[in-house]
Design a protein around this motif. Structure first.
Motif, PDB file in Angstrom:
ATOM      1  N   PHE A  59       0.849  -1.194   0.000  1.00 13.98           N
ATOM      2  CA  PHE A  59       0.000   0.000   0.000  1.00 13.98           C
ATOM      3  C   PHE A  59       0.885   1.246   0.000  1.00 13.98           C
ATOM      4  O   PHE A  59       1.570   1.501   1.002  1.00 13.98           O
ATOM      5  CB  PHE A  59      -0.903   0.039   1.244  1.00 13.98           C
ATOM      6  N   PRO A  60       0.887   2.032  -1.065  1.00 19.14           N
ATOM      7  CA  PRO A  60       1.700   3.273  -1.095  1.00 19.14           C
ATOM      8  C   PRO A  60       1.297   4.224   0.035  1.00 19.14           C
ATOM      9  O   PRO A  60       0.109   4.352   0.356  1.00 19.14           O
ATOM     10  CB  PRO A  60       1.374   3.867  -2.467  1.00 19.14           C
ATOM     11  N   ASN A  61       2.264   4.898   0.622  1.00 18.87           N
ATOM     12  CA  ASN A  61       2.007   5.787   1.758  1.00 18.87           C
ATOM     13  C   ASN A  61       1.044   6.922   1.425  1.00 18.87           C
ATOM     14  O   ASN A  61       0.194   7.296   2.240  1.00 18.87           O
ATOM     15  CB  ASN A  61       3.331   6.378   2.276  1.00 18.87           C
ATOM     16  N   ASP A  62       1.164   7.491   0.215  1.00 21.00           N
ATOM     17  CA  ASP A  62       0.292   8.621  -0.134  1.00 21.00           C
ATOM     18  C   ASP A  62      -1.165   8.170  -0.239  1.00 21.00           C
ATOM     19  O   ASP A  62      -2.094   8.912   0.114  1.00 21.00           O
ATOM     20  CB  ASP A  62       0.752   9.283  -1.430  1.00 21.00           C
ATOM     21  N   LEU A  63      -1.392   6.945  -0.702  1.00 21.02           N
ATOM     22  CA  LEU A  63      -2.756   6.416  -0.783  1.00 21.02           C
ATOM     23  C   LEU A  63      -3.344   6.238   0.608  1.00 21.02           C
ATOM     24  O   LEU A  63      -4.503   6.600   0.862  1.00 21.02           O
ATOM     25  CB  LEU A  63      -2.748   5.077  -1.529  1.00 21.02           C
ATOM     26  N   ILE A  64      -2.558   5.688   1.529  1.00 28.27           N
ATOM     27  CA  ILE A  64      -3.030   5.472   2.908  1.00 28.27           C
ATOM     28  C   ILE A  64      -3.354   6.805   3.565  1.00 28.27           C
ATOM     29  O   ILE A  64      -4.372   6.942   4.267  1.00 28.27           O
ATOM     30  CB  ILE A  64      -1.966   4.715   3.735  1.00 28.27           C
ATOM     31  N   ALA A  65      -2.527   7.821   3.349  1.00 26.28           N
ATOM     32  CA  ALA A  65      -2.775   9.142   3.944  1.00 26.28           C
ATOM     33  C   ALA A  65      -4.114   9.711   3.494  1.00 26.28           C
ATOM     34  O   ALA A  65      -4.885  10.266   4.287  1.00 26.28           O
ATOM     35  CB  ALA A  65      -1.637  10.085   3.571  1.00 26.28           C
ATOM     36  N   LYS A  66      -4.433   9.534   2.201  1.00 21.37           N
ATOM     37  CA  LYS A  66      -5.717  10.034   1.683  1.00 21.37           C
ATOM     38  C   LYS A  66      -6.887   9.252   2.276  1.00 21.37           C
ATOM     39  O   LYS A  66      -7.932   9.814   2.618  1.00 21.37           O
ATOM     40  CB  LYS A  66      -5.734   9.914   0.152  1.00 21.37           C
ATOM     41  N   GLU A  67      -6.720   7.936   2.380  1.00 21.86           N
ATOM     42  CA  GLU A  67      -7.797   7.098   2.909  1.00 21.86           C
ATOM     43  C   GLU A  67      -8.059   7.379   4.386  1.00 21.86           C
ATOM     44  O   GLU A  67      -9.214   7.352   4.833  1.00 21.86           O
ATOM     45  CB  GLU A  67      -7.474   5.619   2.690  1.00 21.86           C
ATOM     46  N   LEU A  68      -7.015   7.631   5.146  1.00 29.36           N
ATOM     47  CA  LEU A  68      -7.173   7.928   6.572  1.00 29.36           C
ATOM     48  C   LEU A  68      -8.046   9.173   6.782  1.00 29.36           C
ATOM     49  O   LEU A  68      -8.906   9.199   7.666  1.00 29.36           O
ATOM     50  CB  LEU A  68      -5.805   8.128   7.237  1.00 29.36           C
ATOM     51  N   ILE A  69      -7.821  10.190   5.986  1.00 26.07           N
ATOM     52  CA  ILE A  69      -8.560  11.448   6.128  1.00 26.07           C
ATOM     53  C   ILE A  69     -10.048  11.254   5.857  1.00 26.07           C
ATOM     54  O   ILE A  69     -10.897  11.947   6.416  1.00 26.07           O
ATOM     55  CB  ILE A  69      -7.974  12.517   5.173  1.00 26.07           C
ATOM     56  N   SER A  70     -10.375  10.249   5.039  1.00 30.84           N
ATOM     57  CA  SER A  70     -11.782  10.042   4.669  1.00 30.84           C
ATOM     58  C   SER A  70     -12.580   9.284   5.734  1.00 30.84           C
ATOM     59  O   SER A  70     -13.803   9.196   5.655  1.00 30.84           O
ATOM     60  CB  SER A  70     -11.858   9.272   3.343  1.00 30.84           C
ATOM     61  N   LEU A  71     -11.907   8.736   6.738  1.00 34.59           N
ATOM     62  CA  LEU A  71     -12.598   7.958   7.777  1.00 34.59           C
ATOM     63  C   LEU A  71     -13.221   8.905   8.808  1.00 34.59           C
ATOM     64  O   LEU A  71     -12.529   9.761   9.363  1.00 34.59           O
ATOM     65  CB  LEU A  71     -11.617   7.009   8.466  1.00 34.59           C
ATOM     66  N   THR A  72     -14.522   8.709   9.064  1.00 31.05           N
ATOM     67  CA  THR A  72     -15.205   9.635   9.989  1.00 31.05           C
ATOM     68  C   THR A  72     -16.002   8.949  11.092  1.00 31.05           C
ATOM     69  O   THR A  72     -16.409   9.594  12.039  1.00 31.05           O
ATOM     70  CB  THR A  72     -16.164  10.553   9.206  1.00 31.05           C
ATOM     71  N   ASP A  73     -16.274   7.635  10.980  1.00 30.98           N
ATOM     72  CA  ASP A  73     -17.061   6.971  12.022  1.00 30.98           C
ATOM     73  C   ASP A  73     -16.544   5.551  12.248  1.00 30.98           C
ATOM     74  O   ASP A  73     -15.771   5.019  11.438  1.00 30.98           O
ATOM     75  CB  ASP A  73     -18.555   6.946  11.651  1.00 30.98           C
ATOM     76  N   PRO A  74     -16.965   4.891  13.347  1.00 28.08           N
ATOM     77  CA  PRO A  74     -16.454   3.557  13.686  1.00 28.08           C
ATOM     78  C   PRO A  74     -16.698   2.509  12.605  1.00 28.08           C
ATOM     79  O   PRO A  74     -15.841   1.646  12.379  1.00 28.08           O
ATOM     80  CB  PRO A  74     -17.211   3.206  14.970  1.00 28.08           C
ATOM     81  N   VAL A  75     -17.852   2.555  11.940  1.00 24.36           N
ATOM     82  CA  VAL A  75     -18.151   1.565  10.897  1.00 24.36           C
ATOM     83  C   VAL A  75     -17.144   1.663   9.759  1.00 24.36           C
ATOM     84  O   VAL A  75     -16.617   0.647   9.278  1.00 24.36           O
ATOM     85  CB  VAL A  75     -19.589   1.747  10.363  1.00 24.36           C
ATOM     86  N   GLN A  76     -16.872   2.889   9.316  1.00 27.00           N
ATOM     87  CA  GLN A  76     -15.881   3.081   8.248  1.00 27.00           C
ATOM     88  C   GLN A  76     -14.503   2.592   8.698  1.00 27.00           C
ATOM     89  O   GLN A  76     -13.765   1.975   7.922  1.00 27.00           O
ATOM     90  CB  GLN A  76     -15.800   4.557   7.866  1.00 27.00           C
ATOM     91  N   LEU A  77     -14.169   2.879   9.939  1.00 28.42           N
ATOM     92  CA  LEU A  77     -12.878   2.439  10.490  1.00 28.42           C
ATOM     93  C   LEU A  77     -12.760   0.920  10.415  1.00 28.42           C
ATOM     94  O   LEU A  77     -11.746   0.378   9.956  1.00 28.42           O
ATOM     95  CB  LEU A  77     -12.741   2.915  11.936  1.00 28.42           C
ATOM     96  N   GLY A  78     -13.811   0.216  10.877  1.00 32.13           N
ATOM     97  CA  GLY A  78     -13.783  -1.243  10.866  1.00 32.13           C
ATOM     98  C   GLY A  78     -13.684  -1.816   9.473  1.00 32.13           C
ATOM     99  O   GLY A  78     -12.892  -2.737   9.209  1.00 32.13           O
TER     100      GLY A  78
END
Length: 543
Positions: free
Chosen positions: A398-417
């Motif tokens: 998983f490229p680091n820049d992709l993970i950084a973008k995906e992390l920012i999009s997480l807003t609630d526990p369901v999305q996190l899981g």
């Protein structure tokens, strides 16, 4: 060669036996002879034969009395009885003394050869078993420190199985735990600009350096301590004060320890750490509670013990009061368990752990997107470090820049899981992970051995003999997992330890060189400058 002794009161029988036994064919040699049980007993004590051929009826001491005395003294060789009398009672006693055969005189040469061949075959099989058992015991002894450290970590975070949590199950080195109190001190390395830029190979060395510093500092303040590393940036130091110690004095010692830890790590490795102190526990089975409290203190940062140090004391929450759960990360036990599941490619177990924590988050109020992203980042950090230990660089999947973008999009526990479970699926099904996990266990042992024995003449050939893997294959495994050669890794460990010793300014350069395994001081100085960019004397003179 197997040694055979003969005890018989007929000299003609003795001579005939010596001529009839096919010594070379059996791979045997003559050990000695005697004409009665008493002399036979002394001869056997002196020569320690593997096989004894003896008569029963003899002067001074009969054969059965001699055998009984030998068994009492611990003789465990093979015994063949030759007797001119067929007596059931004697045969019954012979069985009680574990004899290999009971034969009536006269005995034919073919029968003698057959019996001795059978006994020699039994001895050979037993010798092979002893050798194998010795190899197993040697391996266990070699791995014992590694196994003990894993036991300590399990005891500290609460992952010991129920059967191992009883007072009787304490390993010998830790039996003193039942007679003292216990306090967990959490250590969290701050991910500042410098720490975040460290490659994982260097991060391992810094963790090694921090463990050395923590143990040296703690032993000057507390007589009994243990140190164990957890996931990525966290570790736990356990101290064991005596039950009768004054509470006020103990608090002062804990405060002193926290300040010195922070100062020493900053001075020697230029990293910043936060320290959390859990509550005192009287039972060692409650140590995981103190560990959890120590890191909750760090995460909440409410009970700061000094304005100049990031050192926090656990503050028990009152019922009905607003707690700090919204800024508390997942439990320490969870991080250790999820790291273990990822390293062993256990997808179902890892997914179940995530789902359990997500359900707990869903029941909490006021969970902010920032908190969700913080939790995701922390778990991702555990994945990153755990996979490195399994020989995988997460950035390859998983490229680091992709993970950084995906992390920012997480807003609630369901999305996190859902996000974490999707990553777990890709990771655990990676052929690269499944192929390298066994090799990583070998490299784990090698790096642990290097950190314990860096001052000795450690060689790849020596480790090859201990691990029972060819030297060339072991070299390839080590390079594939760590990204560097065995000798280069050993050198970096030695130089890192040398740098710590030089910064203490208690030893001269040649003394430090010898302390870390170098007898040639100019060679040591050259290596030191090549790796650190400085001469050893620069650290001593730099005030």
């Amino acid at each position: 060669m197997w040694k055979i002794a003969i005890v018989d009161d007929e000299r003609q029988v003795l001579q005939g036996m010596k001529r009839a036994i096919p010594w070379e064919q059996l791979g045997a040699v003559w050990a000695g002879e005697a004409l009665n049980g008493a002399d036979g007993l002394e001869m056997i004590r002196e020569t320690e034969p593997d096989i004894i051929i003896t008569d029963i009826y003899m002067p001074s001491m009969n054969g059965l009395d001699m055998i009984e005395q030998l068994r009492k003294e611990g003789y465990d060789g093979k015994i063949i009885i030759l007797s001119g009398y067929s007596d059931f009672e004697y045969a019954r006693q012979a069985l009680r003394f574990n004899v290999s055969d009971y034969v009536s005189k006269p005995i034919s040469v073919p029968t003698l050869k057959r019996i001795l061949s059978k006994v020699v075959e039994e001895l050979t099989e037993e010798e092979v078993k002893r050798i194998k058992q010795g190899e197993v015991e040697q391996k266990l002894k070699l791995y014992e420190p590694f196994i003990e450290k894993e036991w300590v970590r399990s005891a500290v975070v609460g992952t010991l199985e129920g059967t191992y949590r009883s007072p009787d199950s304490l390993p010998r080195p830790y039996r003193y735990w039942s007679k003292c109190n216990h306090i967990a001190i959490g250590i969290d390395t701050v991910r500042d600009m410098r720490a975040s830029q460290l490659p994982l190979t260097d991060w391992n060395l810094f963790r090694f350096a921090i463990s050395n510093i923590a143990c040296e500092v703690a032993r000057k303040i507390f007589a009994a301590i243990e140190y164990t590393e957890l996931h990525s940036s966290r570790a736990v130091l356990i101290v064991h004060p005596q039950p009768e110690e004054n509470r006020g004095e103990l608090e002062e010692r804990l405060k002193e320890l926290g300040m010195k830890l922070i100062e020493s790590v900053k001075c020697y490795v230029k990293l910043q750490i936060r320290v959390g102190i859990g509550e005192i526990k009287q039972e060692w089975t409650k140590i995981p509670d103190s560990t959890e409290e120590a890191f909750r203190a760090i995460d909440s940062r409410t009970q700061r013990l000094s304005p100049n140090y990031e050192m926090y004391r656990y503050e028990r929450e009152e019922k009905g009061s607003k707690n700090q759960q919204s800024v508390t990360l997942f439990p320490v036990k969870f991080y250790v368990e999820i790291a273990g599941a990822i390293k062993s490619s256990q997808e179902e177990e890892a997914t179940a752990l995530i789902e359990e924590q997500v359900k707990l988050l869903e029941n909490q109020k006021a969970i902010t997107p920032e908190y969700i992203q913080m939790q995701a980042g922390e778990v991702w950090g555990v994945f990153n470090y755990s996979l490195y230990e399994a020989g995988i660089l997460l950035n390859d999947l998983f490229p680091n820049d992709l993970i950084a973008k995906e992390l920012i999009s997480l807003t609630d526990p369901v999305q996190l899981g859902e996000w974490l479970c999707s990553k777990i699926s890709v990771i655990c099904r990676s052929r690269q992970l499944r192929g390298n996990s066994k090799h990583r266990q070998v490299v784990d042992f090698m790096t642990h051995y290097i950190h314990e024995h860096y001052a000795e003449d450690v060689t790849l050939a020596e480790l090859s003999e201990k691990i029972y893997i060819s030297r060339n294959h072991l070299s390839i495994i080590f390079k594939n997992i760590t990204g560097e050669t065995f000798n280069n890794y050993l050198t970096r460990v030695r130089i890192e330890k040398a740098r710590e010793l030089l910064l203490e300014r208690n030893m001269l350069v040649y003394e430090v060189a010898e302390k870390v395994g170098y007898k040639n001081v100019p060679y040591f100085s050259t290596l030191f400058k090549k790796i650190t960019g400085m001469k050893p004397t620069d650290l001593i003179l730099d005030k």
